[in-house]
Design an enzyme around this catalytic site. Structure first.
Site, mmCIF file in Angstrom:
data_model
loop_
_atom_site.group_PDB
_atom_site.id
_atom_site.type_symbol
_atom_site.label_atom_id
_atom_site.label_comp_id
_atom_site.label_asym_id
_atom_site.label_seq_id
_atom_site.Cartn_x
_atom_site.Cartn_y
_atom_site.Cartn_z
ATOM 1 N N LYS A 19 0.837 -1.195 0.000
ATOM 2 C CA LYS A 19 0.000 0.000 0.000
ATOM 3 C C LYS A 19 0.872 1.246 0.000
ATOM 4 O O LYS A 19 1.873 1.321 0.719
ATOM 5 C CB LYS A 19 -0.897 -0.021 1.244
ATOM 6 C CG LYS A 19 -1.893 1.132 1.338
ATOM 7 C CD LYS A 19 -2.710 0.993 2.599
ATOM 8 C CE LYS A 19 -3.742 2.088 2.749
ATOM 9 N NZ LYS A 19 -4.537 1.922 3.990
ATOM 10 N N SER A 50 -9.147 1.941 3.540
ATOM 11 C CA SER A 50 -8.322 2.655 2.584
ATOM 12 C C SER A 50 -7.297 1.764 1.873
ATOM 13 O O SER A 50 -6.602 2.224 0.974
ATOM 14 C CB SER A 50 -7.590 3.795 3.291
ATOM 15 O OG SER A 50 -6.741 3.296 4.322
ATOM 16 N N SER A 99 -9.249 -0.180 7.879
ATOM 17 C CA SER A 99 -8.774 -0.006 6.502
ATOM 18 C C SER A 99 -8.178 -1.246 5.854
ATOM 19 O O SER A 99 -7.962 -1.266 4.645
ATOM 20 C CB SER A 99 -7.739 1.120 6.439
ATOM 21 O OG SER A 99 -8.369 2.362 6.528
#
Length: 473
Positions: A80, A155, A179
């Site tokens: 990420k 996220s 997330s």
């Protein structure tokens, strides 16, 4: 026939060690799939084609020379784009950092590399990971692996869409309010938020008041355990990690034995009132699986105080300290939903923040009490399947055609409490809705007993066959 890109990290690592599969061949296969599906999923911000092939060649050379191999040797993975990677662009999903190249890896990223993993790219995130939807001015929107008209969650949405689509069997994600677990549920994956400090967070600015986590994300519980084995352990950068005893996550992920003598506390709701019929049905079926494994099931008879307001004060005040100056200077280049949330924190005082921290301690003690007499606590992960891809953070969401209100407290009331308290929590797939999209089961364990969460996930996973399904891409 199983394709190379469909193999789990465990299978790949074992086959590479036996010289049945080449790390170079695996990496080339995954990179080709990334490039083919990137226009459809938009799961990556940066693709590390040349670096990945060079790392794969080094991994292959190590195998041929008979050198010791790490637990993820030759396994491709994405990271990420909130997590620093040395020499590889790390944008935080922001136009302001579109050319940022860190000099050092985050601790978790360095440990994945040391375990033999092959970094194939940086996956999408909303700007600074500020919402449970994955879009940003830097890259646009990322789609759900199962249906590109739906959100992949957030996220860590890009990491989840990539793993679900076979763009590497594992990834590194982060979790500040759900997330990792939210996109895991949206895409049918395993996403664990470990106990605070289990995996060191070397980038967090407030190390002592931390509620955010660097996490694994994968398709199987065993692959999550392999990542935990690689990334967990004390580090001087994270005070919560110091003195934490090592656990054998891989042994915990072997689905051996049953749940006889174990007590599981459960709740269909947690501060919310509306849950979709598909989620209710899947959750009830999962409870029956756990009962069949020998567990005693006990319904929660009390309510937590509303968690979203507490989380919001702690989170948004932290964001204001981090981003207010950035917004004052360059707010016109930043995501409006991030700017709006940071500006809302101007209404809160230091006293408000400290009162929220007092409530944080209160809730921790409440959950500690639950887990003194029960081995785990389980809920759904989300109240419904994935939202439409154009969902706005500030628009209300719908469940079974009913408008139920704002997104956070109505979609994922189950995940936020455990960021605040630090308890380990994991989402595993527990079925699919009538729309063909995955549904998640949320498993919470005792503080510092991450291995037990993995064990329950492994036993449940072995009783189902969801991992045999792939999105029709």
């Amino acid at each position: 026939m199983t394709e190379l890109w469909q193999l789990s990290a465990q299978d790949l690592r074992d086959r590479i060690a036996r010289k049945e599969v080449s790390p170079v061949e695996v990496t080339k296969t995954v990179l080709a799939r990334v490039e083919r599906l990137q226009p459809r999923l938009n799961a990556f911000i940066t693709i590390c084609h040349d670096q990945a092939l060079a790392a794969a060649q080094r991994a292959e050379d190590a195998v041929m020379k008979g050198e010791p191999l790490g637990v993820l040797h030759g396994v491709p993975y994405g990271v990420k784009d909130l997590v620093n990677t040395a020499g590889v662009r790390t944008t935080f999903g922001s136009l302001l950092y579109k050319d940022n190249v860190p000099a050092e890896d985050a601790v978790a990223a360095a440990r994945m590399k040391a375990a033999g993993g092959i970094l194939i790219g940086k996956t999408t995130t909303p700007e600074f990971g500020h919402k449970a939807l994955t879009d940003a001015p830097l890259f646009g929107r990322s789609g759900n692996a199962w249906d590109q008209t739906r959100s992949c969650g957030g996220s860590s949405g890009g990491a989840a869409a990539a793993v679900a689509a076979g763009l590497g069997p594992v990834g590194i994600a982060t979790d500040g309010g759900g997330s990792t677990r939210i996109p895991a549920a949206c895409n049918g994956l395993v996403g664990i938020k470990p106990t605070l400090g289990t995996i060191p967070h070397s980038q967090v600015q407030d190390a002592f008041g931390n509620y955010t986590y660097v996490t694994p994300i994968s398709r199987t519980v065993m692959d999550t355990a392999l990542q935990m084995q690689a990334m967990a352990g004390p580090h001087a950068s994270d005070p919560w990690s110091i003195g934490v005893a090592a656990q054998d996550y891989v042994a915990a992920a072997r689905p051996e034995g049953d749940l006889k003598g174990k007590r599981i506390l459960w709740s269909l709701t947690l501060g919310n009132t509306v849950v979709s019929q598909d989620v209710r049905t899947a959750f009830e079926a999962a409870l029956q699986r756990l009962r069949a494994l020998g567990a005693e099931l006990v319904e929660l008879g009390e309510a937590l105080p509303p968690m979203e307001p507490v989380w919001r004060v702690i989170n948004h005040v932290t964001w204001r300290a981090r981003f207010a100056d950035m917004i004052a200077k360059n707010g016109n280049q930043m995501t409006p939903s991030l700017v709006r949330q940071v500006q809302s924190a101007a209404d809160w005082s230091a006293v408000d923040y400290q009162k929220a921290m007092f409530t944080r301690a209160e809730i921790f003690r409440r959950i500690q009490g639950w887990l003194e007499t029960h081995d785990w606590f389980v809920t759904p992960t989300l109240t419904r399947t994935a939202l439409p891809i154009d969902q706005d953070l500030f628009d209300p969401i719908s469940i079974d055609g009913q408008v139920v209100g704002e997104l956070r407290s109505n979609l994922f009331p189950y995940t936020m409490p455990f960021n605040i308290t630090g308890h380990p929590a994991m989402s595993v797939c527990c079925g699919f809705g009538s729309d063909g999209l995955p549904i998640g089961l949320h498993i919470v364990g005792r503080f510092r007993d991450d291995a037990s969460v993995i064990r329950l996930g492994a036993l449940y996973e072995a009783s189902e066959a969801w991992m045999q399904r792939w999105p029709a891409l």
